[in-house]
Design an enzyme around this catalytic site. Structure first.
Site, PDB file in Angstrom:
ATOM      1  N   GLU A  63       6.189  -0.214   6.273  1.00 34.77           N
ATOM      2  CA  GLU A  63       4.727  -0.058   6.281  1.00 34.77           C
ATOM      3  C   GLU A  63       4.132  -0.189   4.885  1.00 34.77           C
ATOM      4  O   GLU A  63       2.979  -0.589   4.733  1.00 34.77           O
ATOM      5  CB  GLU A  63       4.341   1.296   6.886  1.00 34.77           C
ATOM      6  CG  GLU A  63       4.476   1.374   8.389  1.00 34.77           C
ATOM      7  CD  GLU A  63       3.511   0.428   9.095  1.00 34.77           C
ATOM      8  OE1 GLU A  63       2.317   0.438   8.762  1.00 34.77           O
ATOM      9  OE2 GLU A  63       3.953  -0.327   9.971  1.00 34.77           O
ATOM     10  N   GLU A  84       0.850  -1.200   0.000  1.00 39.16           N
ATOM     11  CA  GLU A  84       0.000   0.000   0.000  1.00 39.16           C
ATOM     12  C   GLU A  84       0.882   1.246   0.000  1.00 39.16           C
ATOM     13  O   GLU A  84       1.500   1.580   0.992  1.00 39.16           O
ATOM     14  CB  GLU A  84      -0.933  -0.022   1.214  1.00 39.16           C
ATOM     15  CG  GLU A  84      -1.890  -1.210   1.198  1.00 39.16           C
ATOM     16  CD  GLU A  84      -2.664  -1.343   2.492  1.00 39.16           C
ATOM     17  OE1 GLU A  84      -3.512  -0.473   2.776  1.00 39.16           O
ATOM     18  OE2 GLU A  84      -2.400  -2.313   3.244  1.00 39.16           O
TER      19      GLU A  84
END
Length: 459
Positions: A326, A317
């Site tokens: 992340e 993402e």
């Protein structure tokens, strides 16, 4: 999309069919990105890979509609920002359940609601709203005759524990026990729901790499760790983390409440200080996890309770904030290609009544990566990257000259891929050496352009 004979996720349905008493594997479908496939395409991907359980972080209409009649069981979420309203008034949760849950059923098979996510570490201080919000959501489900078919819970992070080592000494933070832990577990017990837990051995390893064995964190063979409190032996860190939560629940009188791991994963890339991040370790962790869940029993503390796990996450993402890791937990790139392959050491396994075998993938490409051109970028960017790689970059571009072995196919994308990969391998596959201004990306399957063979650093 490329077809992989023994991909991580196509094995899920095969193993599930064989080990009826095993745990189950699902996947988190996060959408903090601006380049993901349309929900309809995502559902096709899930089905093609044998994934029959998915967890969402909201109740987005387009996603729930796309999941209708798919055979995929769905966990939806009430976001943290809605908790105050949900806690204050049941009429709010009545409307929310009617508009976001009942509206899509039974075509969309919603089996649980995650009320909030890691609420105890939410900077908006939403902890006090959690149990009242859960209670109101449950009452609304009952009102619409959904109380038995849909379970409720709330994913907690391991930071809710004051102690997790040894596992038998697991305990919740004292300030959480009376206000929220006990009433939440009481509600879960009354509704026969599971406690949702987000557990990441990666974080524990990255912070304590000098004390924790990487093999222990990655489900590889290791000496194991014996719990000094009860003598139980642990062969992997995730089991130890889960049992610390079980011990914490027992300490407050709720040893009968079951548990589901709603998030766990390992990043395929990270910043320099994120020790352990990388595609090889991510492949080892997720591959070991799938094998452990689908062929194993429970944890040492609860050996008869199969372990249910949702992998994090389906896609990388690109709009997530924070460290590089992340944005790199995905099993798939947004173009639906796999981020890495997951080899299995298990022998061939029967997948149907005719006892056909699943061929075991050769491990010859394990741990190898290549750099290829991004076919969706502009020709100008590809040409600019190609010129740099073959010129100043010092890549070996002789094989893509006319008449040479990799000249065919004669396309800019194929030639750029060869040059980019040569530069990447020459620079020891270092961080940042496969970018070329966004014109390239790393893959873990050997590139296929005609009969051309792409070298690796191992050649």
């Amino acid at each position: 999309m490329a077809v992989f004979a023994l991909s991580l996720l196509i094995l899920l349905s095969s193993f599930s069919a064989i080990f009826a008493d095993s745990g189950m594997i699902g996947v988190n479908y996060g959408r903090i990105a601006d380049n993901l496939p349309a929900p309809e395409k995502v559902v096709e991907l899930l089905k093609s890979q044998g994934i029959n359980r998915v967890k969402l972080y909201d109740t987005e209409q387009s996603v729930l509609t796309a999941l209708a009649n798919s055979g995929i069981k769905v966990v939806v979420s009430l976001p943290n920002e809605n908790l105050a309203s949900a806690a204050a008034d049941q009429s709010y949760t009545d409307k929310w359940v009617q508009d976001h849950i009942k509206k899509y059923m039974p075509a969309t098979d919603i089996e649980a609601i995650a009320v909030g996510n890691e609420v105890f570490v939410d900077p908006r201080n939403t902890t006090t709203y959690l149990v009242p919000a859960m209670t109101n959501v449950q009452s609304s489900l009952v009102k619409f005759n959904l109380g038995k078919s849909i379970k409720i819970s709330s994913p907690i992070a391991l930071s809710a524990l004051a102690s997790s080592y040894p596992p038998s000494a697991g305990s919740f933070k004292p300030d959480l026990i009376e206000p929220v832990i006990k009433p939440m577990l009481d509600l879960l017990r009354k509704t026969s729901s599971h406690l949702m837990v987000n557990a990441y051995p990666f974080f524990a390893y990255a912070a304590n790499a000098d004390k924790i064995s990487l093999d222990y964190a990655l489900f590889k063979e290791n000496a194991g760790n014996v719990d000094s409190g009860n003598g139980l032996k642990y062969s992997n860190l995730l089991d130890a983390q889960i049992d610390a939560v079980f011990a914490a629940m027992k300490a407050v009188g709720f040893s009968d409440v079951k548990l589901v791991v709603t998030e766990t994963g390992w990043p395929s890339a990270g910043d320099e200080n994120e020790i352990g991040a990388g595609s090889d370790n991510a492949a080892a962790y997720n591959g070991g996890l799938v094998k452990r869940v689908l062929t194993g029993n429970g944890t040492p503390l609860k050996p008869k309770e199969p372990l249910d796990v949702y992998l994090f996450a389906l896609f990388n993402e690109n709009q997530k904030t924070g460290p590089t890791s992340e944005r790199n937990y995905g099993l798939f790139y947004p173009n639906e290609n796999k981020v890495y392959d997951v080899p299995f050491s298990a022998k061939s396994t029967p997948v149907n009544d005719r006892k056909e075998k699943v061929p075991v993938k050769s491990p010859s490409h394990v741990g190898q990566t290549w750099c290829v051109a991004n076919g969706k970028t502009t020709k100008e960017k590809l040409q600019e990257g190609l010129d740099y790689a073959c010129g100043e970059g010092g890549a070996d571009c002789r094989p893509i000259q006319k008449g040479a072995t990799c000249y065919d196919p004669e396309s800019l994308e194929a030639h750029a891929s060869y040059a980019f990969n040569s530069y990447y391998q020459k620079n020891a596959r270092g961080v940042g050496t496969c970018d070329f201004g966004g014109a390239a990306y790393v893959v873990t399957q050997p590139p296929r352009y005609g009969k051309c063979e792409f070298p690796t650093t191992e050649h």
